[in-house]
Design a protein around this motif. Structure first.
Motif, PDB file in Angstrom:
ATOM      1  N   VAL A  99     -11.973 -15.050  -0.213  1.00 24.73           N
ATOM      2  CA  VAL A  99     -13.176 -14.666  -0.385  1.00 24.73           C
ATOM      3  C   VAL A  99     -13.005 -13.019  -0.226  1.00 24.73           C
ATOM      4  N   LEU A 100     -12.194 -12.733   0.787  1.00 22.41           N
ATOM      5  CA  LEU A 100     -12.159 -11.226   1.008  1.00 22.41           C
ATOM      6  C   LEU A 100     -11.460 -10.386  -0.143  1.00 22.41           C
ATOM      7  N   PRO A 101     -11.793  -9.252  -0.500  1.00 24.17           N
ATOM      8  CA  PRO A 101     -11.250  -8.495  -1.217  1.00 24.17           C
ATOM      9  C   PRO A 101     -10.067  -7.514  -0.758  1.00 24.17           C
ATOM     10  N   GLY A 102      -9.226  -7.142  -1.769  1.00 23.89           N
ATOM     11  CA  GLY A 102      -8.430  -6.104  -1.355  1.00 23.89           C
ATOM     12  C   GLY A 102      -6.991  -6.378  -0.835  1.00 23.89           C
ATOM     13  N   PHE A 103      -6.381  -7.957  -1.224  1.00 25.32           N
ATOM     14  CA  PHE A 103      -5.291  -8.413  -1.103  1.00 25.32           C
ATOM     15  C   PHE A 103      -4.181  -7.483  -1.650  1.00 25.32           C
ATOM     16  N   ASN A 104      -4.557  -7.543  -3.149  1.00 26.51           N
ATOM     17  CA  ASN A 104      -3.535  -6.860  -3.869  1.00 26.51           C
ATOM     18  C   ASN A 104      -3.067  -5.441  -3.679  1.00 26.51           C
ATOM     19  N   ILE A 105      -4.142  -4.825  -3.247  1.00 22.83           N
ATOM     20  CA  ILE A 105      -4.107  -3.170  -3.058  1.00 22.83           C
ATOM     21  C   ILE A 105      -3.399  -3.171  -1.825  1.00 22.83           C
ATOM     22  N   THR A 106      -3.973  -3.647  -0.766  1.00 20.08           N
ATOM     23  CA  THR A 106      -2.973  -3.564   0.408  1.00 20.08           C
ATOM     24  C   THR A 106      -1.638  -4.077   0.551  1.00 20.08           C
ATOM     25  N   LEU A 107      -1.555  -5.196   0.130  1.00 22.98           N
ATOM     26  CA  LEU A 107      -0.171  -5.787  -0.079  1.00 22.98           C
ATOM     27  C   LEU A 107       0.752  -4.872  -0.711  1.00 22.98           C
ATOM     28  N   GLY A 108       0.261  -4.259  -1.953  1.00 22.24           N
ATOM     29  CA  GLY A 108       1.214  -3.526  -2.786  1.00 22.24           C
ATOM     30  C   GLY A 108       1.600  -2.397  -2.169  1.00 22.24           C
ATOM     31  N   PHE A 109       0.462  -1.381  -1.616  1.00 27.36           N
ATOM     32  CA  PHE A 109       0.819  -0.418  -0.774  1.00 27.36           C
ATOM     33  C   PHE A 109       1.671  -0.656   0.396  1.00 27.36           C
ATOM     34  N   THR A 110       1.596  -1.603   1.223  1.00 28.33           N
ATOM     35  CA  THR A 110       2.261  -2.098   2.298  1.00 28.33           C
ATOM     36  C   THR A 110       3.884  -2.202   1.651  1.00 28.33           C
ATOM     37  N   ILE A 111       4.027  -2.735   0.652  1.00 24.13           N
ATOM     38  CA  ILE A 111       5.277  -2.955   0.175  1.00 24.13           C
ATOM     39  C   ILE A 111       5.925  -1.814  -0.311  1.00 24.13           C
ATOM     40  N   THR A 112       5.329  -1.032  -1.074  1.00 22.86           N
ATOM     41  CA  THR A 112       5.650   0.145  -1.571  1.00 22.86           C
ATOM     42  C   THR A 112       6.067   1.160  -0.506  1.00 22.86           C
ATOM     43  N   TYR A 113       5.247   1.405   0.262  1.00 23.23           N
ATOM     44  CA  TYR A 113       5.414   2.326   1.529  1.00 23.23           C
ATOM     45  C   TYR A 113       6.686   1.938   2.270  1.00 23.23           C
ATOM     46  N   LEU A 114       6.856   0.635   2.558  1.00 22.12           N
ATOM     47  CA  LEU A 114       7.662   0.048   3.456  1.00 22.12           C
ATOM     48  C   LEU A 114       9.267   0.387   2.606  1.00 22.12           C
ATOM     49  N   SER A 115       9.132  -0.031   1.095  1.00 24.10           N
ATOM     50  CA  SER A 115      10.464   0.245   0.434  1.00 24.10           C
ATOM     51  C   SER A 115      10.668   1.953   0.474  1.00 24.10           C
ATOM     52  N   LEU A 116       9.704   2.708   0.499  1.00 30.49           N
ATOM     53  CA  LEU A 116      10.096   4.026   0.410  1.00 30.49           C
ATOM     54  C   LEU A 116      10.662   4.593   1.765  1.00 30.49           C
ATOM     55  N   ILE A 117       9.914   4.279   2.773  1.00 32.20           N
ATOM     56  CA  ILE A 117      10.424   4.869   4.130  1.00 32.20           C
ATOM     57  C   ILE A 117      11.472   4.169   4.681  1.00 32.20           C
ATOM     58  N   VAL A 118      11.525   2.699   4.472  1.00 33.75           N
ATOM     59  CA  VAL A 118      12.590   1.946   5.247  1.00 33.75           C
ATOM     60  C   VAL A 118      13.770   1.449   4.446  1.00 33.75           C
ATOM     61  N   LEU A 119      13.236   0.481   3.482  1.00 38.38           N
ATOM     62  CA  LEU A 119      14.357  -0.123   2.837  1.00 38.38           C
ATOM     63  C   LEU A 119      15.170   0.554   1.984  1.00 38.38           C
TER      64      LEU A 119
END
Lengths: 284, 312
Positions: A15-35
């Motif tokens: 029901v809630l929106p924003g799953f794709n964008i928040t998950l996408g951002f989380t994974i991108t940022y995690l990859s760039l800074i940490v992984l």
């Protein structure tokens, strides 16, 4: 715990929106800074042959630093278990003047920059310091040797045990203790047989957290340790030393060893925490 | 803190220690806190003022001290908002939705906490240093990251990475989705739902995470030390400046700058305590409500919020 809308099968309706964008951002940022940066470390080690890697991570100076780092971290975490339990107990079960102040102060090692803690402990414990001047006549030296490392690590790890045990003690059911008392147990027996098993997982989690933090600690230790090779040189300092001599491959090899150890500890802590959740979950 | 009424008992008969045991436990805890927490804190300020206020002020007015303060503020001003946006996004994705690999993702978010700060600095040297992956390319384009401000910011972002996310994830998980779902069903947009429903519910956790993140960002030593290059007046943050002064035996100046950082730590602890008391009061107010209105923060939130701040 709460009923969720279900359309068909197990898939709850989003029901809630924003799953794709928040998950996408989380994974991108995690990859760039940490992984990606962490993978640079792994790839760099592949530029070494196995023999070179082994020689870099088992040199006598490096081995001495492991002994110091792990030994001091273990000792400090043990002290933290004893005094952390004491502090948590006093904060939850006793009432006294200044309790709120002590409760707030327990987090000081989290908030105080490590370099500040390092120079301050050194100033206290050096031969002419507030505390050091009374110890020196007795031949006790707490600064500029491995003792100093342990003291700095006790300071750094102090909040972990307190903050893991405190909520468990708060939620512990007093009925069990009353029952034990009614059945004729002494207070000490009640503590050993009833209270201790309840808080044991939390104590172990706190120990592991303090230990993990102590192994990687750098800022507070280097001021008080004296940093003598083979005697009071911690492993993170070995990495810095190799870097300063432009021995990037050697620094990377030792760093990979530390990274693997911290990753294992992270998994252990996660397992301990889920054990703790199950334990407290079944208790209530 | 524990708001559940069934554990609160009017009498402690049979379940408390004799008074002398209790008093010695409190005494022992007091001595430990005095030796390990109060004394180091007091030492910072006394050492800073050893030669009087005049020397203290002079030390703080050094141009190098000023540039260190400025660099520390700039670093925190970039790192904290970045990790704030990340923390909210990660918490929204992880707490509000179910998906494969969620536990693994949560572990990865925690990863920077268990990496030694020195290793954190090293990985950026390996990426952006002269001999690193992007080193030659960066050099050809005249961009400097290592031994310059961008490297310091990156290392700081890494070490403060999980602070806000791990504060928010358990909090938002405990609160569930009901209120947000109601808002969406009533026609609110996603943003409206976030601003008017989610944000008010998580505001204490958010403040808590931000101040802890900020304290670490301003105080980080190990990671920043590896990437900074220690150029006085240019790439020295406050903790690095403290180290340089201390190694040059300028004790008063070192402790003067350190006293600013200790002041920051005290302010952090103060805000943190206020936030915790506010949160406890809110929970108590919810627990005191008549039972027909279901509390939106269940009991689990109280226990979930406290230990979440731990792995700092």
């Amino acid at each position: 715990m709460y009923p969720t809308f279900k359309l068909s099968g197990h898939q709850p309706a989003r029901v809630l929106p924003g799953f794709n964008i928040t998950l996408g951002f989380t994974i991108t940022y995690l990859s760039l800074i940490v992984l990606i940066p962490l993978s640079a470390l792994i790839f760099k080690t592949f530029s070494l042959s196995l023999e070179q890697f082994w020689a870099a991570v088992t040199g006598p100076r490096v081995m001495a630093s492991y002994r110091l780092t792990f030994g001091a971290s273990f000792l400090a975490a043990l002290v933290n278990v004893v005094f952390g339990l004491l502090l948590a107990w006093v904060l939850v079960r006793c009432d006294f003047v200044g309790k709120k102040l002590i409760d707030a102060l327990v987090d000081l090692p989290f908030a105080l920059p490590t370099a500040v803690a390092g120079i301050s402990l050194t100033a206290l414990l050096a031969g002419n310091g507030w505390v050091g001047q009374y110890l020196e006549p007795w031949g006790i030296q707490l600064a500029f040797n491995p003792n100093g490392v342990v003291i700095a690590l006790i300071f750094i790890g102090l909040p972990f045990v307190v903050r893991t045990v405190q909520p468990v003690l708060e939620d512990a059911e007093k009925e069990l203790e009353e029952a034990a008392a009614c059945l004729g147990a002494t207070r000490w027996q009640t503590f050993q047989r009833v209270i201790f098993p309840t808080i044991a997982p939390a104590l172990l989690t706190g120990f592991a957290m303090a230990f993990a933090r102590a192994i990687g600690e750098y800022g507070s230790v280097i001021f008080i340790a004296g940093n003598m090779p083979m005697v009071s040189e911690i492993t993170p300092l070995i990495i810095v030393g190799k870097l300063e001599q432009y021995d990037y491959a050697g620094a990377t090899a030792v760093a990979v060893v530390m990274l693997v150890i911290s990753f294992v500890l992270l998994l252990v802590i996660n397992a301990l925490q889920s054990w703790q959740r199950r334990q407290t979950g079944s208790a209530t | 803190m524990s708001g559940s009424p069934q554990t609160a008992h009017p009498t402690d008969a049979g379940t408390s220690e004799p008074a002398w045991v209790r008093r010695s436990l409190i005494g022992l805890a007091g001595v430990f806190v005095f030796l390990f927490l109060l004394l180091p804190l007091a030492a910072v300020f006394t050492e800073a003022l050893r030669k009087g206020w005049q020397a203290y002020w002079t030390a703080l007015q050094e141009p190098d001290a000023w540039s260190a303060i400025r660099l520390t503020l700039i670093t925190a001003l970039i790192a904290v908002p970045l990790n704030l946006v990340f923390g909210v996004a990660a918490a929204w994705a992880i707490a509000k939705f179910e998906f494969k690999g969620k536990a693994f993702l949560t572990t990865l978010v925690d990863l920077p906490f268990s990496v030694s700060p020195v290793v954190a600095g090293l990985i950026y040297v390996l990426m952006f240093g002269a001999q690193g992956w992007f080193g030659p390319w960066l050099q050809a384009h005249g961009i400097q990251i290592i031994f310059a401000v961008p490297g310091i910011v990156l290392a700081t972002v890494f070490v403060t990475f999980p602070f806000i996310a791990r504060e928010l994830i358990p909090l938002m998980q405990a609160q569930g989705n009901d209120e947000e779902q109601a808002a969406i069903v009533l026609g609110a947009t996603g943003w409206q739902t976030f601003w008017h429903v989610t944000l008010p519910n998580i505001r204490w956790g958010l403040i808590y995470g931000v101040i802890l993140c900020n304290a670490r960002a301003m105080g980080e030593f190990g990671a920043v030390s590896v990437v900074s290059g220690h150029i006085r007046g240019e790439t020295n943050t406050m903790p690095l400046h403290v180290e340089i002064l201390y190694n040059e035996y300028q004790s008063v100046a070192a402790f003067a700058v350190a006293s600013l950082l200790a002041g920051l730590a005290l302010v952090t602890l103060l805000i943190k305590s206020v936030v915790e008391w506010q949160h406890a009061r809110q929970l108590k107010a919810l627990a005191d409500l008549p039972p027909e209105r279901p509390p939106s923060i269940p009991q689990a939130a109280a226990t979930a919020a406290a230990p979440a701040s731990l792995k700092a």
